[in-house]
Design a protein around this motif. Sequence first.
Motif, PDB file in Angstrom:
ATOM      1  N   UNK A  41       0.863  -1.186   0.000  1.00 47.25           N
ATOM      2  CA  UNK A  41       0.000   0.000   0.000  1.00 47.25           C
ATOM      3  C   UNK A  41       0.898   1.235   0.000  1.00 47.25           C
ATOM      4  N   UNK A  42       1.004   1.870  -1.169  1.00 48.41           N
ATOM      5  CA  UNK A  42       1.866   3.034  -1.334  1.00 48.41           C
ATOM      6  C   UNK A  42       1.109   4.274  -0.858  1.00 48.41           C
ATOM      7  N   UNK A  43       1.678   4.935   0.149  1.00 41.74           N
ATOM      8  CA  UNK A  43       1.029   6.105   0.724  1.00 41.74           C
ATOM      9  C   UNK A  43       0.198   5.770   1.951  1.00 41.74           C
TER      10      UNK A  43
ATOM     11  N   UNK B  32       2.090  -8.883  -4.839  1.00 41.62           N
ATOM     12  CA  UNK B  32       1.101  -9.219  -5.864  1.00 41.62           C
ATOM     13  C   UNK B  32       0.418  -7.976  -6.419  1.00 41.62           C
ATOM     14  N   UNK B  33       0.059  -7.054  -5.529  1.00 38.59           N
ATOM     15  CA  UNK B  33      -0.648  -5.836  -5.930  1.00 38.59           C
ATOM     16  C   UNK B  33       0.040  -4.628  -5.310  1.00 38.59           C
ATOM     17  N   UNK B  34       0.252  -3.599  -6.123  1.00 38.04           N
ATOM     18  CA  UNK B  34       0.729  -2.312  -5.634  1.00 38.04           C
ATOM     19  C   UNK B  34      -0.484  -1.389  -5.630  1.00 38.04           C
ATOM     20  N   UNK B  35      -1.003  -1.117  -4.443  1.00 35.82           N
ATOM     21  CA  UNK B  35      -2.210  -0.321  -4.261  1.00 35.82           C
ATOM     22  C   UNK B  35      -1.794   1.117  -3.967  1.00 35.82           C
ATOM     23  N   UNK B  36      -2.147   2.044  -4.863  1.00 37.12           N
ATOM     24  CA  UNK B  36      -1.629   3.411  -4.814  1.00 37.12           C
ATOM     25  C   UNK B  36      -2.611   4.416  -4.220  1.00 37.12           C
ATOM     26  N   UNK B  37      -2.163   5.069  -3.176  1.00 35.91           N
ATOM     27  CA  UNK B  37      -2.880   6.186  -2.560  1.00 35.91           C
ATOM     28  C   UNK B  37      -2.025   7.439  -2.726  1.00 35.91           C
ATOM     29  N   UNK B  38      -1.737   7.798  -3.935  1.00 36.20           N
ATOM     30  CA  UNK B  38      -0.928   8.976  -4.247  1.00 36.20           C
ATOM     31  C   UNK B  38      -1.647   9.776  -5.328  1.00 36.20           C
TER      32      UNK B  38
ATOM     33  N   UNK C  17       6.252   7.061 -11.636  1.00 31.02           N
ATOM     34  CA  UNK C  17       7.424   6.440 -11.001  1.00 31.02           C
ATOM     35  C   UNK C  17       7.061   5.211 -10.172  1.00 31.02           C
ATOM     36  N   UNK C  18       5.869   5.211  -9.589  1.00 31.24           N
ATOM     37  CA  UNK C  18       5.417   4.033  -8.833  1.00 31.24           C
ATOM     38  C   UNK C  18       5.216   2.863  -9.790  1.00 31.24           C
ATOM     39  N   UNK C  19       4.670   3.152 -10.967  1.00 20.62           N
ATOM     40  CA  UNK C  19       4.489   2.097 -11.981  1.00 20.62           C
ATOM     41  C   UNK C  19       5.841   1.500 -12.366  1.00 20.62           C
ATOM     42  N   UNK C  20       6.846   2.350 -12.553  1.00 18.50           N
ATOM     43  CA  UNK C  20       8.193   1.858 -12.883  1.00 18.50           C
ATOM     44  C   UNK C  20       8.733   0.968 -11.765  1.00 18.50           C
TER      45      UNK C  20
ATOM     46  N   UNK D 279      -2.574  -0.993  -8.996  1.00 15.37           N
ATOM     47  CA  UNK D 279      -3.963  -0.649  -8.661  1.00 15.37           C
ATOM     48  C   UNK D 279      -3.995   0.801  -8.193  1.00 15.37           C
ATOM     49  N   UNK D 280      -4.774   1.622  -8.893  1.00 15.22           N
ATOM     50  CA  UNK D 280      -4.950   3.021  -8.512  1.00 15.22           C
ATOM     51  C   UNK D 280      -6.327   3.166  -7.872  1.00 15.22           C
TER      52      UNK D 280
END
Length: 143
Positions: free
Chosen positions: A16-18, A77-83, A90-93, A104-105
């Motif tokens: 969970x990014x952010x 498995x999943x990068x869940x973005x709260x940005x 850059x998170x996608x990279x 996942x946005x």
Amino acid sequence: MRTIEQILRAARTVAVVGLSNKPGRASLEVASYLQAQGYRIIPINPAYAGQAILGETVYATLQEAADALAPGGARIDVVDCFRKPDEIPPIAKDAIDVRAGCLWMQLGIENQVAADLARAAGLDVVMNRCMLIEHRKLGEQAA
């Protein structure tokens, strides 16, 4: 390209990014819910790096988290973005670099450049959807 249902059923580890530790924040609500549903939550937030949120160590970057998981054989498995949308490329990279399965946005977050980049690298992409809401829908379908 997998469906949302397939992504949610196959995933075990969600970065969970952010993720914030502040009550009332959507990131904390969603992460708490997902953790209660059996997902392993990996908090990513440089402001809290080294601390714990939801009993899990917070990492500054996806790469640090992936490196910490690797010895145990786990992967993200999943990068869940709260940005903000403009912070997603850059998170996608980074998601590509750590070989995550899905970018996942969350609700209100769309970035076509990031989506195209992730898809071209073989990641599933979900935009403008909430993991909590989508997971609850699965339970309603089963009922």
